[in-house]
Design an enzyme around this catalytic site. Structure first.
Site: not given
Length: 405
Positions: A38, A93
């Protein structure tokens, strides 16, 4: 033993609810790790991506990410139950993408039935993903949504209910035709149903060499012929000059019946009217267009496929979408080309003719399986699918000019 409903609800709710999650792919234990992950270290890949958008494939997970996007207007066989109700399917899915092709898929639910709103929403979030899988969107809106998104988005847009089904149907159909001594060019093909899967299957059949004059599509109003009024342009493209008006009319002498509609719509009497060595794809789930046992008692010379896993020759999209998307991501494809779909069909056909691995036999609790009337298409658990299909599809992407690398 619990029933299916109880078992399914327990499966989805026990432990962490749902079926997918997020895992870290980089170290995050030390202060230095966090500095790189970060602030301030993350600024460096940001700058590189701002210079060249393709760097997103190098520095982020875009190269392995698919958005599975739905508005829930056509959930499985359940219909329009809304975006939120579609979430278990979209998570499922995503599970299949990860299980079969190691693709990280994210489910996105778009709570609108307005095509313009849906298209604009997908357009705005599209940069997140390397490819987009549209799912459970009702016809005819699904055709417009896919076509317009393909025009405006730089990555592949794939409506699996259309093309995944169509590819699987054609792979099995070509092998069935071979076994029955028939050809695609000369076969009379009757399709019961005119929704997303049916229209796509008929479109792909024409691209694969079927004679348009031998394709008969039937919707709730009967045969789609050139003298009737059309609800939409998608049905009109299959209007044929014929005096036939019903399934009973067109089934006479038909070589192939493709059912993508509903249960128990093809009778034994109609099956008897078909040509010698007929091919039946009764894909309605959970109950096919004709009962399997009834069909086999009626015609000993048939080849039959269904959408069910408890019968031979299951038409299952899982044979298609993980591997098609894996190939598309690997070559940074801008589209899923016709050549890629046709290559998938051919690869599936060929794989069905190879010896079946023991682990597949074990998974289905069977002792023997080989190419023939009871095995015209591979099983979804076949471990060879990834390595047999993906290279062929990638080559087709390169040859058709949609590959980015």
């Amino acid at each position: 033993m619990t029933n299916l409903r109880e078992e399914a609800l327990n499966y989805h709710s026990q432990g962490k609810p749902g079926k997918i999650g997020i895992q870290l792919t980089k170290p995050s234990n030390t202060a230095r790790d966090l500095t790189l992950a970060y602030s301030p270290g993350v600024a460096e890949p940001v700058i590189e991506i701002s210079k060249d958008p393709d760097n997103a494939y190098l520095y982020t997970n875009k190269s392995n990410t698919v958005g599975v996007i739905s508005n829930g207007t056509a959930i499985l066989g359940l219909g329009n139950l809304g975006a939120l109700a579609s979430k278990p399917v979209m998570e499922g899915k995503a599970l299949l993408f990860k299980r079969f092709a190691d693709i990280d898929a994210t489910d996105i639910l778009v709570d609108t039935t307005d095509p313009d709103e849906f298209i604009n929403t997908v357009r705005l979030i599209a940069p997140t993903f390397g490819a987009i899988n549209l799912e459970d969107i009702k016809a005819p809106e699904c055709f417009e949504i896919e076509a317009r998104l393909k025009e405006i988005c730089p990555q592949p847009i794939f409506h699996d209910d259309q093309w995944g089904t169509a590819i699987c149907v054609l792979a099995g159909l070509f092998n069935a035709l071979e076994l029955q001594g028939k050809t695609i060019q000369n076969s009379k093909i009757v399709c019961l149903g005119a929704g997303a899967a049916a229209i796509a299957s008929m479109r792909l059949l024409k691209k694969a060499g079927a004679n348009p004059n031998n394709l008969f599509v039937i919707d709730r109003k009967g045969v789609i012929h050139d003298e009737r009024e059309f609800e939409n342009k998608y049905k009109e493209e299959f209007a044929i000059k014929t005096s036939a008006r019903t399934l009973d009319d067109v089934i006479d002498g038909a070589d192939v019946f493709i059912g993508l509609s509903g249960p128990d719509l093809l009778s034994a009497k109609q099956l008897l009217k078909m040509a010698a060595n007929p091919i039946i794809f009764a894909c309605s789930n959970p109950n096919p267009e004709i009962n399997v046992e009834l069909a086999k008692r009626t015609r000993k010379d048939l080849i039959m496929a269904t959408g069910r896993s408890d019968y031979p020759n299951q038409v299952n999209n899982t044979l298609v979408f993980p591997f098609l998307m894996r190939a598309a991501l690997d070559v940074r494809a801008s589209d899923i080309s016709d050549q890629m779909m046709l290559a998938t069909i051919e690869a599936l056909r060929n794989l069905a003719k190879e010896p079946v691995p023991s682990e597949v036999l074990k998974a289905y609790n069977i002792e023997h399986l080989s190419f023939g009337k009871e095995y015209i298409i591979p099983k979804p658990t076949d471990p060879r699918l990834l390595h047999k299909l993906v290279p062929v599809i990638k080559q087709a992407a390169i040859e058709s000019g949609v590959a980015g690398i």
